[in-house]
Design a protein around this motif. Structure first.
Motif, mmCIF file in Angstrom:
data_model
loop_
_atom_site.group_PDB
_atom_site.id
_atom_site.type_symbol
_atom_site.label_atom_id
_atom_site.label_comp_id
_atom_site.label_asym_id
_atom_site.label_seq_id
_atom_site.Cartn_x
_atom_site.Cartn_y
_atom_site.Cartn_z
ATOM 1 N N THR A 48 0.832 -1.215 0.000
ATOM 2 C CA THR A 48 0.000 0.000 0.000
ATOM 3 C C THR A 48 0.861 1.256 0.000
ATOM 4 O O THR A 48 0.573 2.214 -0.712
ATOM 5 C CB THR A 48 -0.922 0.024 1.233
ATOM 6 O OG1 THR A 48 -0.126 -0.137 2.392
ATOM 7 C CG2 THR A 48 -1.947 -1.049 1.175
ATOM 8 N N LEU A 49 1.947 1.245 0.790
ATOM 9 C CA LEU A 49 2.786 2.439 0.812
ATOM 10 C C LEU A 49 3.536 2.605 -0.512
ATOM 11 O O LEU A 49 3.829 3.722 -0.928
ATOM 12 C CB LEU A 49 3.759 2.385 1.989
ATOM 13 C CG LEU A 49 3.050 2.366 3.348
ATOM 14 C CD1 LEU A 49 4.057 2.362 4.475
ATOM 15 C CD2 LEU A 49 2.094 3.532 3.498
ATOM 16 N N GLY A 50 3.803 1.485 -1.174
ATOM 17 C CA GLY A 50 4.425 1.561 -2.495
ATOM 18 C C GLY A 50 3.530 2.250 -3.498
ATOM 19 O O GLY A 50 3.999 2.975 -4.375
ATOM 20 N N VAL A 51 2.223 2.047 -3.364
ATOM 21 C CA VAL A 51 1.286 2.745 -4.244
ATOM 22 C C VAL A 51 1.434 4.253 -4.063
ATOM 23 O O VAL A 51 1.498 5.014 -5.028
ATOM 24 C CB VAL A 51 -0.161 2.300 -3.963
ATOM 25 C CG1 VAL A 51 -1.139 3.171 -4.716
ATOM 26 C CG2 VAL A 51 -0.357 0.861 -4.345
ATOM 27 N N VAL A 52 1.555 4.682 -2.804
ATOM 28 C CA VAL A 52 1.710 6.119 -2.539
ATOM 29 C C VAL A 52 2.958 6.653 -3.214
ATOM 30 O O VAL A 52 2.909 7.643 -3.954
ATOM 31 C CB VAL A 52 1.789 6.383 -1.020
ATOM 32 C CG1 VAL A 52 2.051 7.844 -0.756
ATOM 33 C CG2 VAL A 52 0.521 5.954 -0.345
ATOM 34 N N SER A 53 4.097 5.972 -2.987
ATOM 35 C CA SER A 53 5.330 6.533 -3.526
ATOM 36 C C SER A 53 5.326 6.479 -5.049
ATOM 37 O O SER A 53 5.887 7.356 -5.704
ATOM 38 C CB SER A 53 6.544 5.817 -2.956
ATOM 39 O OG SER A 53 6.510 4.469 -3.309
ATOM 40 N N THR A 54 4.677 5.453 -5.631
ATOM 41 C CA THR A 54 4.628 5.409 -7.093
ATOM 42 C C THR A 54 3.770 6.534 -7.642
ATOM 43 O O THR A 54 4.120 7.142 -8.658
ATOM 44 C CB THR A 54 4.057 4.063 -7.581
ATOM 45 O OG1 THR A 54 4.657 3.026 -6.855
ATOM 46 C CG2 THR A 54 4.315 3.893 -9.042
ATOM 47 N N VAL A 55 2.647 6.816 -6.991
ATOM 48 C CA VAL A 55 1.820 7.930 -7.451
ATOM 49 C C VAL A 55 2.644 9.214 -7.435
ATOM 50 O O VAL A 55 2.631 10.005 -8.385
ATOM 51 C CB VAL A 55 0.564 8.098 -6.577
ATOM 52 C CG1 VAL A 55 -0.142 9.400 -6.895
ATOM 53 C CG2 VAL A 55 -0.387 6.951 -6.791
ATOM 54 N N LEU A 56 3.419 9.386 -6.355
ATOM 55 C CA LEU A 56 4.228 10.592 -6.255
ATOM 56 C C LEU A 56 5.278 10.653 -7.361
ATOM 57 O O LEU A 56 5.445 11.685 -8.014
ATOM 58 C CB LEU A 56 4.904 10.680 -4.877
ATOM 59 C CG LEU A 56 3.952 10.873 -3.690
ATOM 60 C CD1 LEU A 56 4.733 10.965 -2.393
ATOM 61 C CD2 LEU A 56 3.092 12.102 -3.871
ATOM 62 N N SER A 57 5.988 9.540 -7.597
ATOM 63 C CA SER A 57 7.042 9.648 -8.610
ATOM 64 C C SER A 57 6.452 9.684 -10.018
ATOM 65 O O SER A 57 6.999 10.369 -10.884
ATOM 66 C CB SER A 57 8.093 8.554 -8.471
ATOM 67 O OG SER A 57 7.511 7.324 -8.240
ATOM 68 N N GLU A 58 5.347 9.001 -10.230
ATOM 69 C CA GLU A 58 4.727 9.078 -11.561
ATOM 70 C C GLU A 58 4.270 10.493 -11.841
ATOM 71 O O GLU A 58 4.474 11.021 -12.940
ATOM 72 C CB GLU A 58 3.535 8.103 -11.644
ATOM 73 C CG GLU A 58 2.881 8.010 -13.007
ATOM 74 C CD GLU A 58 1.785 9.041 -13.201
ATOM 75 O OE1 GLU A 58 1.626 9.529 -14.334
ATOM 76 O OE2 GLU A 58 1.092 9.394 -12.235
ATOM 77 N N SER A 59 3.654 11.131 -10.841
ATOM 78 C CA SER A 59 3.171 12.482 -11.095
ATOM 79 C C SER A 59 4.351 13.438 -11.293
ATOM 80 O O SER A 59 4.274 14.359 -12.104
ATOM 81 C CB SER A 59 2.259 12.964 -9.970
ATOM 82 O OG SER A 59 2.989 13.232 -8.813
ATOM 83 N N ALA A 60 5.467 13.182 -10.577
ATOM 84 C CA ALA A 60 6.645 14.036 -10.777
ATOM 85 C C ALA A 60 7.181 13.882 -12.193
ATOM 86 O O ALA A 60 7.444 14.871 -12.885
ATOM 87 C CB ALA A 60 7.724 13.680 -9.760
ATOM 88 N N LEU A 61 7.312 12.630 -12.640
ATOM 89 C CA LEU A 61 7.826 12.390 -13.993
ATOM 90 C C LEU A 61 6.913 12.997 -15.044
ATOM 91 O O LEU A 61 7.358 13.685 -15.967
ATOM 92 C CB LEU A 61 7.937 10.883 -14.248
ATOM 93 C CG LEU A 61 9.194 10.187 -13.789
ATOM 94 C CD1 LEU A 61 9.081 8.711 -14.078
ATOM 95 C CD2 LEU A 61 10.400 10.746 -14.499
ATOM 96 N N SER A 62 5.606 12.763 -14.904
ATOM 97 C CA SER A 62 4.674 13.264 -15.906
ATOM 98 C C SER A 62 4.620 14.786 -15.866
ATOM 99 O O SER A 62 4.419 15.436 -16.893
ATOM 100 C CB SER A 62 3.278 12.690 -15.679
ATOM 101 O OG SER A 62 3.317 11.291 -15.729
ATOM 102 N N PHE A 63 4.796 15.348 -14.669
ATOM 103 C CA PHE A 63 4.787 16.802 -14.522
ATOM 104 C C PHE A 63 5.890 17.422 -15.367
ATOM 105 O O PHE A 63 5.704 18.459 -16.002
ATOM 106 C CB PHE A 63 4.975 17.167 -13.052
ATOM 107 C CG PHE A 63 4.859 18.631 -12.757
ATOM 108 C CD1 PHE A 63 3.620 19.221 -12.626
ATOM 109 C CD2 PHE A 63 5.987 19.412 -12.610
ATOM 110 C CE1 PHE A 63 3.507 20.573 -12.361
ATOM 111 C CE2 PHE A 63 5.883 20.765 -12.341
ATOM 112 C CZ PHE A 63 4.634 21.345 -12.218
ATOM 113 N N LEU A 64 7.054 16.769 -15.386
ATOM 114 C CA LEU A 64 8.181 17.294 -16.148
ATOM 115 C C LEU A 64 8.099 16.916 -17.624
ATOM 116 O O LEU A 64 8.902 17.365 -18.416
ATOM 117 C CB LEU A 64 9.491 16.766 -15.562
ATOM 118 C CG LEU A 64 9.805 17.235 -14.151
ATOM 119 C CD1 LEU A 64 11.017 16.513 -13.618
ATOM 120 C CD2 LEU A 64 10.034 18.731 -14.140
ATOM 121 N N GLY A 65 7.133 16.064 -17.972
ATOM 122 C CA GLY A 65 6.993 15.667 -19.358
ATOM 123 C C GLY A 65 7.752 14.399 -19.699
ATOM 124 O O GLY A 65 7.914 14.069 -20.862
#
Lengths: 342, 327
Positions: free
Chosen positions: A259-276
């Motif tokens: 479950t905590l891995g889901v949190v960190s993945t959401v965070l890093s995915e949104s960071a990556l997508s944010f930068l394009g």
């Protein structure tokens, strides 16, 4: 040997939490024998385990009870359920598709026509949000599952095999933890992405290290157990010992990390997508929506507000669930035990 | 002590070297400078492209190992990090950028550690009090906010505050004002620009230190040596600060190094949001322009920052941990 799939409910499987009371630990360990074999924290067991006349609780019921008593965790489950429903069926409630462009309504504020408004290209924000949430959730859950699987096998394997394998694995883990993996992640996913499945693969490859390290440190005590020794004397293959005797006993740790891995993945995915560098334009995720809204934060705040709110709700609810699970599965925790009761 | 730190520093240097070289190979295989020429009209032939890239050691017809050796000897012998596909020197680009980013990352890391540990000490000695619960709830909430969201929320807030005050005192864009002269004015101006990005990184970064330090402290607060310390006449707060904290700080000091990659990632995002010309922004730019050498230099910079954090952590460990001092 019975069914070795059922995790051992002893406290060693879980890193010590802040609220350790020795008495509670002793009490719960003695009175929580495995009654119903099966996966932990599965769907609710409808019937009490047979043959115990209510004197013992089945493990699943026990965990469920402890989990249910935790109000924040229940709130987390409720929010998460709503979000999952929204991501699954939200798109059915609107006539627009997330890729439809409405040229008569560019950058329109939320209203009756477009519930959450539209962006610069005339895409309906509601439809995009539903789709983006779905995309982010699918990525996060699959990465988390894969990460936990890889780190369980690698961490437990390294601990069991010991010697050079262990040293080399630990060196690799430390190296990867220090390396600016986000750079490598961006580098690799920028060229391969556009397809979210590639993103899943890349995020997994660079995401398993810290969990593997925790798994390794817990497994070092599991490998000394008598049942591992017994299995060795029976001539069980090392791989089989790792997979069927050590990993199942890490069950609760792995579930919490899932479950905590889901949190960190959401965070890093949104960071990556944010930068394009993550999910690319024809497709939509929460990260790309945040990037969209970032430029017009004062002129069109709704473009930023809805994805931001969804992202935070998703991570917060997941953390609540993870913490609730940790407390429920950890026999030494008093949070779920509600004053000594089970 | 000196021997211990030097040995560790040598180890870190090795890690930087390996990481940088690995990034070189990764970048060379994933970034293709030739694709920069695809948009140009008239269409360039393969030969023309190779000829254009050859002076910058980026010609794909040259074997990778040759290019790597040329690049490596340039770095080692002349500290020359190569050139971009259009011939801009990487050294010139990273000079001022690395300073800008380093002050952001190091400042935010130090602040995060100080705030996190201070909050942990405060809350651990009041376990389950309302302040403990409030701090816990706040940290849990902040733990879940993506850096991009936190940065943008701060931008919104700052704009609102500036409007309310009728005075532009919070800067939301750029790392300096273009028209400031004089040493003190420049310093003040830089510091004013630093406030919001550092605040963003601190708010998202202190949480880990707070939560782990709190639980570490709670583990030792009940132990015998703390009770003995209290028996000598120290107050509870003194005993915690002088005796319990000292032991409990060692794992935190060690974990600082592991937290720096995350801070750097945060810096990439904050620099993008706040429009800073730092390494983070340079990183995004170089990847988009298929600039192999620039990307590698950024990776080396991030690895170097991590190593600096790690060495600082090692020195702190030496000061805190008597077992290291003995050996």
């Amino acid at each position: 040997m019975g069914t070795p799939v059922s995790p051992d409910p002893t406290p060693d499987g879980i890193p010590a939490t802040t609220t350790v009371t020795a008495a509670a630990a002793a009490a719960t360990t003695v009175t929580a024998p495995a009654a119903a074999p099966g996966p932990v924290a599965g769907p609710a067991a409808e019937r009490p385990p047979t043959g115990h006349d209510g004197r013992y609780l089945g493990r699943r019921r026990l965990y469920l009870r402890r989990f249910w008593r935790n109000r924040t965790a229940v709130a987390g489950v409720a929010i998460l359920l709503l979000l999952v429903l929204f991501s699954a069926f939200g798109q059915l409630l609107t006539p627009y598709h997330f890729s439809d462009t409405d040229f008569s309504a560019l950058t329109q504020a939320p209203g009756t026509e477009h519930l959450f408004g539209t962006n610069q290209g005339g895409n309906d924000v509601y439809a995009s949000a539903a789709h983006g949430l779905q995309r982010s959730l699918v990525i996060a859950v699959s990465v988390s599952v894969l990460t936990v699987a890889v780190s369980a096998v690698v961490g437990a394997g390294a601990a069991y095999l010991g010697g050079r394998t262990e040293k080399a694995t630990l060196a690799l883990i430390h190296f990867l933890l220090i390396v600016p993996s986000f750079l490598v992640l961006a580098l690799v996913s920028h060229k391969l992405a556009g397809d979210w499945r590639v993103l899943v693969l890349v995020l997994t490859v660079f995401g398993w290290m810290s969990t593997a390290r925790v798994v390794w440190s817990v497994s070092t005590s599991l490998r000394e157990r008598d049942y591992v020794l017994a299995a060795e004397f029976m001539g069980v293959h090392p791989l089989r010992i790792v997979l069927r005797h050590i990993v199942p006993n890490l069950g609760s740790l792995l579930i919490v990390n899932l479950t905590l891995g889901v949190v960190s993945t959401v965070l890093s995915e949104s960071a990556l997508s944010f930068l394009g560098f993550g999910v690319q334009t024809p497709d939509v995720s929460l990260g790309t929506m945040l990037a969209d809204g970032a430029g017009t934060i004062t002129s069109a705040p709704w473009l930023f507000a809805f994805p931001a709110a969804l992202t935070v709700l998703l991570t917060v609810s997941m953390t609540f669930v993870g913490d609730g699970l940790r407390d429920a599965l950890d026999p030494t925790s008093t949070t779920g035990a509600a004053g000594g009761r089970r | 002590m000196l021997r211990y730190v030097t040995r560790r520093a040598a180890g870190w240097f090795l890690v930087i070297a390996v990481a940088t070289n690995a990034t070189y190979f990764l970048a060379s295989s994933f970034l293709d400078p030739r694709s920069n020429f695809k948009e140009l009209r008239p269409v360039r032939t393969d030969e023309q492209v190779s000829r254009a890239l050859a002076p910058y050691n980026l010609d794909p017809h040259e074997p990778l190992l040759h290019r790597w050796w040329d690049w490596l000897s340039g770095v080692v012998l002349r500290f020359d990090w190569g050139r971009s596909p259009v011939g801009v020197e990487v050294n010139g680009e990273i000079g001022h950028r690395s300073l800008v980013s380093a002050q952001l990352v190091i400042g935010a890391t130090l602040l995060s550690v100080v705030v996190g540990v201070a909050l942990a000490v405060h809350t651990a000695s009041r376990q389950y009090g309302w302040r403990d619960r409030a701090a816990q709830a706040l940290s849990m909430a902040l733990f879940n906010v993506p850096v991009s969201v936190a940065a943008l929320a701060l931008v919104l807030l700052a704009i609102r505050l500036n409007e309310q005050a009728g005075w532009h005192f919070l800067y939301v864009a750029g790392e300096r004002s273009p028209d400031v002269e004089g040493f003190w004015a420049t310093l003040g101006d830089r510091a004013a620009h630093l406030v919001l990005p550092t605040l963003t990184l601190t708010l998202t970064g202190y949480v880990g230190h707070h939560l782990t330090q709190r639980s570490l402290l709670l583990d030792v607060i009940g132990s015998d040596f703390v009770r003995t310390a209290r028996a000598t006449g120290l107050t509870r707060a003194q005993a915690i600060r002088r005796h319990a904290l000292r032991t409990a700080l060692i794992p935190t000091a060690q974990s600082v190094a592991f937290s720096i990659p995350a801070v750097f990632t945060g810096a990439v995002l904050t620099e993008t949001v706040f429009g800073w010309n730092g390494m983070g922004q340079y990183f995004v730019q170089t990847i988009n322009k298929n600039d192999v050498h620039g990307t590698v230099a950024t990776a080396a910079f991030a690895a170097a920052l991590t190593a600096i954090g790690a060495i600082l952590a090692d020195i702190t460990t030496v000061l805190l941990d008597p077992r290291v001092r003995v050996s």
